[in-house]
Every structure is written in C-alpha cells, then in structure tokens.
Design a protein around this motif. Structure first.
Motif, PDB file in Angstrom:
ATOM      1  N   MET A 292       0.866  -1.172   0.000  1.00  0.00           N
ATOM      2  CA  MET A 292       0.000   0.000   0.000  1.00  0.00           C
ATOM      3  C   MET A 292       0.906   1.227   0.000  1.00  0.00           C
ATOM      4  SD  MET A 292      -3.020   0.902   2.682  1.00  0.00           S
ATOM      5  CE  MET A 292      -3.979  -0.473   2.161  1.00  0.00           C
ATOM      6  N   SER A 293       0.603   2.187  -0.777  1.00  0.00           N
ATOM      7  CA  SER A 293       1.426   3.386  -0.836  1.00  0.00           C
ATOM      8  C   SER A 293       0.657   4.572  -0.276  1.00  0.00           C
ATOM      9  CB  SER A 293       1.836   3.667  -2.282  1.00  0.00           C
ATOM     10  OG  SER A 293       0.705   4.060  -3.024  1.00  0.00           O
ATOM     11  N   ASP A 294       1.372   5.673  -0.066  1.00  0.00           N
ATOM     12  CA  ASP A 294       0.726   6.889   0.430  1.00  0.00           C
ATOM     13  C   ASP A 294      -0.392   7.353  -0.496  1.00  0.00           C
ATOM     14  OD1 ASP A 294       2.505   6.812   2.501  1.00  0.00           O
ATOM     15  OD2 ASP A 294       3.669   8.540   1.858  1.00  0.00           O
ATOM     16  N   ALA A 295      -0.245   7.049  -1.794  1.00  0.00           N
ATOM     17  CA  ALA A 295      -1.245   7.488  -2.763  1.00  0.00           C
ATOM     18  C   ALA A 295      -2.614   6.858  -2.489  1.00  0.00           C
ATOM     19  CB  ALA A 295      -0.795   7.141  -4.175  1.00  0.00           C
ATOM     20  N   LEU A 296      -2.630   5.706  -1.860  1.00  0.00           N
ATOM     21  CA  LEU A 296      -3.897   5.039  -1.565  1.00  0.00           C
ATOM     22  C   LEU A 296      -4.474   5.461  -0.219  1.00  0.00           C
ATOM     23  CD1 LEU A 296      -2.972   1.443  -2.753  1.00  0.00           C
ATOM     24  CD2 LEU A 296      -4.265   3.184  -3.997  1.00  0.00           C
ATOM     25  N   ARG A 297      -3.779   6.335   0.479  1.00  0.00           N
ATOM     26  CA  ARG A 297      -4.182   6.776   1.796  1.00  0.00           C
ATOM     27  C   ARG A 297      -4.957   8.081   1.708  1.00  0.00           C
ATOM     28  NH1 ARG A 297      -0.816   5.310   5.919  1.00  0.00           N
ATOM     29  NH2 ARG A 297      -2.485   6.163   7.178  1.00  0.00           N
ATOM     30  N   LYS A 298      -5.688   8.368   2.753  1.00  0.00           N
ATOM     31  CA  LYS A 298      -6.443   9.612   2.851  1.00  0.00           C
ATOM     32  C   LYS A 298      -5.455  10.739   3.152  1.00  0.00           C
ATOM     33  CE  LYS A 298     -10.880  10.741   4.821  1.00  0.00           C
ATOM     34  NZ  LYS A 298     -11.869  10.350   5.833  1.00  0.00           N
ATOM     35  N   ASP A 299      -5.455  11.789   2.340  1.00  0.00           N
ATOM     36  CA  ASP A 299      -4.488  12.871   2.562  1.00  0.00           C
ATOM     37  C   ASP A 299      -4.907  13.733   3.754  1.00  0.00           C
ATOM     38  OD1 ASP A 299      -5.791  15.554   1.346  1.00  0.00           O
ATOM     39  OD2 ASP A 299      -6.366  13.826   0.120  1.00  0.00           O
ATOM     40  N   ASN A 300      -3.938  14.445   4.307  1.00  0.00           N
ATOM     41  CA  ASN A 300      -4.173  15.227   5.525  1.00  0.00           C
ATOM     42  C   ASN A 300      -5.237  16.300   5.345  1.00  0.00           C
ATOM     43  OD1 ASN A 300      -2.362  13.761   7.042  1.00  0.00           O
ATOM     44  ND2 ASN A 300      -0.643  15.071   6.499  1.00  0.00           N
ATOM     45  N   SER A 301      -5.289  16.921   4.175  1.00  0.00           N
ATOM     46  CA  SER A 301      -6.300  17.967   3.967  1.00  0.00           C
ATOM     47  C   SER A 301      -7.708  17.373   3.990  1.00  0.00           C
ATOM     48  CB  SER A 301      -6.042  18.720   2.665  1.00  0.00           C
ATOM     49  OG  SER A 301      -6.096  17.854   1.559  1.00  0.00           O
ATOM     50  N   SER A 302      -7.869  16.164   3.491  1.00  0.00           N
ATOM     51  CA  SER A 302      -9.179  15.497   3.551  1.00  0.00           C
ATOM     52  C   SER A 302      -9.555  15.155   4.988  1.00  0.00           C
ATOM     53  CB  SER A 302      -9.180  14.218   2.716  1.00  0.00           C
ATOM     54  OG  SER A 302      -9.025  14.506   1.356  1.00  0.00           O
ATOM     55  N   LYS A 303      -8.566  14.703   5.761  1.00  0.00           N
ATOM     56  CA  LYS A 303      -8.826  14.381   7.169  1.00  0.00           C
ATOM     57  C   LYS A 303      -9.266  15.630   7.929  1.00  0.00           C
ATOM     58  CE  LYS A 303      -5.406  10.681   7.376  1.00  0.00           C
ATOM     59  NZ  LYS A 303      -4.134  10.236   7.996  1.00  0.00           N
ATOM     60  N   ILE A 304      -8.580  16.735   7.677  1.00  0.00           N
ATOM     61  CA  ILE A 304      -8.920  17.996   8.353  1.00  0.00           C
ATOM     62  C   ILE A 304     -10.316  18.458   7.946  1.00  0.00           C
ATOM     63  CG2 ILE A 304      -8.331  20.449   8.523  1.00  0.00           C
ATOM     64  CD1 ILE A 304      -5.355  19.531   8.282  1.00  0.00           C
ATOM     65  N   ALA A 305     -10.611  18.382   6.652  1.00  0.00           N
ATOM     66  CA  ALA A 305     -11.929  18.798   6.173  1.00  0.00           C
ATOM     67  C   ALA A 305     -13.028  17.941   6.798  1.00  0.00           C
ATOM     68  CB  ALA A 305     -11.988  18.705   4.649  1.00  0.00           C
ATOM     69  N   ASP A 306     -12.776  16.638   6.944  1.00  0.00           N
ATOM     70  CA  ASP A 306     -13.757  15.755   7.574  1.00  0.00           C
ATOM     71  C   ASP A 306     -14.021  16.160   9.010  1.00  0.00           C
ATOM     72  OD1 ASP A 306     -13.784  14.313   5.224  1.00  0.00           O
ATOM     73  OD2 ASP A 306     -12.699  12.572   6.029  1.00  0.00           O
ATOM     74  N   LYS A 307     -12.961  16.559   9.718  1.00  0.00           N
ATOM     75  CA  LYS A 307     -13.092  16.912  11.135  1.00  0.00           C
ATOM     76  C   LYS A 307     -13.777  18.260  11.351  1.00  0.00           C
ATOM     77  CE  LYS A 307     -10.942  13.387  12.957  1.00  0.00           C
ATOM     78  NZ  LYS A 307     -11.685  12.383  13.696  1.00  0.00           N
TER      79      LYS A 307
ATOM     80  N   ALA B  43     -10.425   2.405   6.476  1.00  0.00           N
ATOM     81  CA  ALA B  43      -9.433   1.901   5.518  1.00  0.00           C
ATOM     82  C   ALA B  43      -8.092   2.583   5.731  1.00  0.00           C
ATOM     83  CB  ALA B  43      -9.926   2.121   4.087  1.00  0.00           C
ATOM     84  N   ASP B  44      -8.106   3.867   6.053  1.00  0.00           N
ATOM     85  CA  ASP B  44      -6.867   4.600   6.296  1.00  0.00           C
ATOM     86  C   ASP B  44      -6.164   4.075   7.544  1.00  0.00           C
ATOM     87  OD1 ASP B  44      -5.222   6.892   5.304  1.00  0.00           O
ATOM     88  OD2 ASP B  44      -5.551   7.565   7.357  1.00  0.00           O
ATOM     89  N   LYS B  45      -6.928   3.750   8.587  1.00  0.00           N
ATOM     90  CA  LYS B  45      -6.335   3.192   9.800  1.00  0.00           C
ATOM     91  C   LYS B  45      -5.729   1.814   9.530  1.00  0.00           C
ATOM     92  CE  LYS B  45      -8.892   5.688  13.281  1.00  0.00           C
ATOM     93  NZ  LYS B  45      -9.738   5.627  14.467  1.00  0.00           N
ATOM     94  N   VAL B  46      -6.380   1.035   8.699  1.00  0.00           N
ATOM     95  CA  VAL B  46      -5.813  -0.269   8.327  1.00  0.00           C
ATOM     96  C   VAL B  46      -4.492  -0.050   7.594  1.00  0.00           C
ATOM     97  CG1 VAL B  46      -6.122  -2.302   6.859  1.00  0.00           C
ATOM     98  CG2 VAL B  46      -8.009  -1.506   8.292  1.00  0.00           C
ATOM     99  N   GLY B  47      -4.473   0.876   6.651  1.00  0.00           N
ATOM    100  CA  GLY B  47      -3.248   1.196   5.929  1.00  0.00           C
ATOM    101  C   GLY B  47      -2.172   1.711   6.853  1.00  0.00           C
TER     102      GLY B  47
END
Length: 88
Positions: free
Chosen positions: A1-16, A37-41
């Motif tokens: 799994m690479s960083d590209a498949l992970r949720k980016d920080n700006s998306s995490k902040i926007a969600d919060k 899925a991000d926590k699994v990664g």
C-alpha cells in the motif's frame, strides 16, 4: 500500500471541521469507511516505507487512538477523579 492510496491530511482535516449536521448520510458513511481503511493502511504499512509526513501523521493518530482506548478503560469514578484533580 502506498501513500497514494491513503487519505491525505487535507481530507482528514476537512472531515473533522465540517459539522456532522451539514453532511449527508452518504458523506458520513463514506468518511467512516475511508477513515477505517486509512487506519488499516496506517497499521499494515511499516513507517519506514512511508513518507516522513505520512509516518509522523500515523504516529500521532496511533497515539490518539491509544489514549482514547485508555480513557475508555477507566471507570466513571476514575474519570471523575481525573477531572477534579484527585486522580494520580
């Protein structure tokens, strides 16, 4: 799994910062699934294989989850003692 498949920080902040009241049910479900899925990664991929930013973010996320788990293990009496400064 690479960083590209992970949720980016700006998306995490926007969600919060987006209030749940302004999210649709579909948005809430999507955030929950992508967050899981991000926590699994986060836990499957070794930190040495991640970018420095992703590694640091994952370490903070693990610490936050660990603290939350520890808090949930406390009794209501222990939580009250901590809140009033009478705990450890």
């Amino acid at each position: 799994m690479s960083d590209a498949l992970r949720k980016d920080n700006s998306s995490k902040i926007a969600d919060k910062i987006t209030p749940d009241s302004s999210k649709s049910t579909t948005d809430k479900i999507s955030e929950s699934v992508s967050g899981t899925a991000d926590k699994v990664g986060r836990d499957v991929q070794p930190d040495s294989d991640k970018s420095h930013t992703q590694s640091a973010t994952d370490k903070l996320s693990r610490e936050k989850d660990s603290a939350k788990d520890h808090t949930q293990d406390k009794s209501m009496l222990d939580k009250a003692k901590d809140a009033t400064g009478l705990g450890k």
